[in-house]
Design an enzyme around this catalytic site. Structure first.
Site, PDB file in Angstrom:
ATOM      1  N   LYS A  10      40.627  43.195  39.405  1.00 31.12           N
ATOM      2  CA  LYS A  10      40.162  42.135  40.303  1.00 31.12           C
ATOM      3  C   LYS A  10      40.969  42.074  41.617  1.00 31.12           C
ATOM      4  CE  LYS A  10      38.089  39.067  36.827  1.00 31.12           C
ATOM      5  NZ  LYS A  10      38.158  37.688  36.247  1.00 31.12           N
ATOM      6  N   TYR A  50      27.914  37.760  37.970  1.00 30.57           N
ATOM      7  CA  TYR A  50      28.351  36.581  37.207  1.00 30.57           C
ATOM      8  C   TYR A  50      27.213  35.575  37.007  1.00 30.57           C
ATOM      9  CZ  TYR A  50      33.297  37.916  37.113  1.00 30.57           C
ATOM     10  OH  TYR A  50      34.494  38.534  36.859  1.00 30.57           O
ATOM     11  N   ARG A  86      39.350  43.436  25.281  1.00 33.97           N
ATOM     12  CA  ARG A  86      39.554  41.985  25.339  1.00 33.97           C
ATOM     13  C   ARG A  86      40.953  41.621  24.804  1.00 33.97           C
ATOM     14  NH1 ARG A  86      35.919  39.016  28.341  1.00 33.97           N
ATOM     15  NH2 ARG A  86      36.956  37.298  27.272  1.00 33.97           N
ATOM     16  N   ASN A 113      42.926  36.082  37.447  1.00 34.79           N
ATOM     17  CA  ASN A 113      43.475  36.538  36.168  1.00 34.79           C
ATOM     18  C   ASN A 113      43.442  38.057  36.000  1.00 34.79           C
ATOM     19  OD1 ASN A 113      40.770  36.800  35.813  1.00 34.79           O
ATOM     20  ND2 ASN A 113      40.599  35.447  34.060  1.00 34.79           N
ATOM     21  N   HIS A 116      38.762  42.023  34.569  1.00 34.09           N
ATOM     22  CA  HIS A 116      37.536  41.660  33.837  1.00 34.09           C
ATOM     23  C   HIS A 116      37.333  42.635  32.685  1.00 34.09           C
ATOM     24  CE1 HIS A 116      33.293  40.721  33.033  1.00 34.09           C
ATOM     25  NE2 HIS A 116      33.123  42.025  32.938  1.00 34.09           N
ATOM     26  N   GLU A 127      26.675  45.876  32.329  1.00 30.35           N
ATOM     27  CA  GLU A 127      27.699  45.894  33.380  1.00 30.35           C
ATOM     28  C   GLU A 127      28.040  47.325  33.812  1.00 30.35           C
ATOM     29  OE1 GLU A 127      29.682  41.618  32.038  1.00 30.35           O
ATOM     30  OE2 GLU A 127      30.906  43.421  31.909  1.00 30.35           O
TER      31      GLU A 127
HETATM   32  P1  ADP Z   1      36.601  36.123  30.793  1.00 30.47           P
HETATM   33  O1  ADP Z   1      36.819  36.844  32.099  1.00 30.47           O
HETATM   34  O2  ADP Z   1      37.862  35.985  29.994  1.00 30.47           O
HETATM   35  O3  ADP Z   1      35.463  36.711  29.989  1.00 30.47           O
HETATM   36  P2  ADP Z   1      34.756  33.961  31.501  1.00 30.47           P
HETATM   37  O4  ADP Z   1      33.659  34.958  31.276  1.00 30.47           O
HETATM   38  O5  ADP Z   1      34.673  32.662  30.785  1.00 30.47           O
HETATM   39  O6  ADP Z   1      36.188  34.607  31.153  1.00 30.47           O
HETATM   40  O7  ADP Z   1      34.866  33.622  33.046  1.00 30.47           O
HETATM   41  C1  ADP Z   1      34.689  34.633  34.021  1.00 30.47           C
HETATM   42  C2  ADP Z   1      35.778  34.484  35.064  1.00 30.47           C
HETATM   43  O8  ADP Z   1      35.615  33.227  35.743  1.00 30.47           O
HETATM   44  C3  ADP Z   1      37.207  34.427  34.526  1.00 30.47           C
HETATM   45  O9  ADP Z   1      37.750  35.696  34.235  1.00 30.47           O
HETATM   46  C4  ADP Z   1      37.938  33.729  35.658  1.00 30.47           C
HETATM   47  O10 ADP Z   1      38.194  34.609  36.763  1.00 30.47           O
HETATM   48  C5  ADP Z   1      36.894  32.689  36.085  1.00 30.47           C
HETATM   49  N1  ADP Z   1      37.060  31.416  35.365  1.00 30.47           N
HETATM   50  C6  ADP Z   1      36.778  31.180  34.056  1.00 30.47           C
HETATM   51  N2  ADP Z   1      37.033  29.895  33.715  1.00 30.47           N
HETATM   52  C7  ADP Z   1      37.493  29.300  34.848  1.00 30.47           C
HETATM   53  C8  ADP Z   1      37.928  27.969  35.170  1.00 30.47           C
HETATM   54  N3  ADP Z   1      37.940  26.992  34.250  1.00 30.47           N
HETATM   55  N4  ADP Z   1      38.323  27.725  36.444  1.00 30.47           N
HETATM   56  C9  ADP Z   1      38.301  28.699  37.385  1.00 30.47           C
HETATM   57  N5  ADP Z   1      37.892  29.973  37.155  1.00 30.47           N
HETATM   58  C10 ADP Z   1      37.501  30.267  35.906  1.00 30.47           C
HETATM   59 MG    MG Z   2      33.447  36.868  30.457  1.00 30.30          MG
END
Ligand code: ADP
Ligand code: MG
Length: 138
Positions: A10, A50, A86, A113, A116, A127
């Site tokens: 990212k 997304y 994961r 974070n 992805h 994807e």
């Molecule tokens: P993951 O990437 O762990 O699969 P999600 O699919 O739930 O998580 O969310 C996609 C992305 O959206 C996350 O990796 C993060 O960058 C962002 N995100 C998720 N939850 C939040 C939140 N509560 N506040 C801000 N950004 C978020």
């Molecule tokens: Mg996700």
């Protein structure tokens, strides 16, 4: 079972020059890189990628973040690749990620974070096709 999954290094990772360390981490964990490219997502691309999160309160911020700088989408292969990636990534919120995971090491917030990873076989296939359409992956 040998599987393929999609990761994205990212924008926060690219910005902080953590790309090489994250690729080395993934290779050390046994992932083979089948395809990789650097790209700067458009708003339309990030929105489409997304789309499942469209109704979530963080959607607009997530799209802004994911278009804030270049990213590295990669197709990875390994035994149990989807679940294993994961695990190696750690929890969405780096503060809750297991020590030694990529998000614990390189993530800075629940949004920024570091990485992805696809969350299911269906989404992995979608994807991979999103970033590497028609690619002849070896
Ligand atoms: P993951 O990437 O762990 O699969 P999600 O699919 O739930 O998580 O969310 C996609 C992305 O959206 C996350 O990796 C993060 O960058 C962002 N995100 C998720 N939850 C939040 C939140 N509560 N506040 C801000 N950004 C978020
Ligand atoms: Mg996700």
């Amino acid at each position: 079972m040998i599987e393929r999954t999609l990761t994205i290094i990212k924008p926060d990772s690219v910005e902080k020059k953590n790309t090489g360390a994250i690729i080395a981490h993934l290779e050390k964990e046994g992932f083979e890189i089948l395809a990789a490219r650097m790209t700067h997502l458009t708003v339309a691309q990030a929105q489409a990628f997304y789309e499942v999160h469209k109704e979530r309160p963080f959607y607009n911020d997530l799209v802004a973040y994911m278009t804030s700088g270049p990213v590295w989408p990669m197709c990875l292969q390994r035994d149990d690749a989807i679940a294993y990636l994961r695990k190696v990534m750690g929890a969405t919120n780096p503060a809750e990620a297991e020590p030694g995971t990529i998000r614990a090491l390189y993530g800075e917030s629940i949004e920024r974070n570091a990485i992805h990873g696809s969350d299911s076989p269906d989404n992995a296939a979608k994807e991979i096709a999103f970033f590497f359409p028609g690619a002849d992956l070896v």
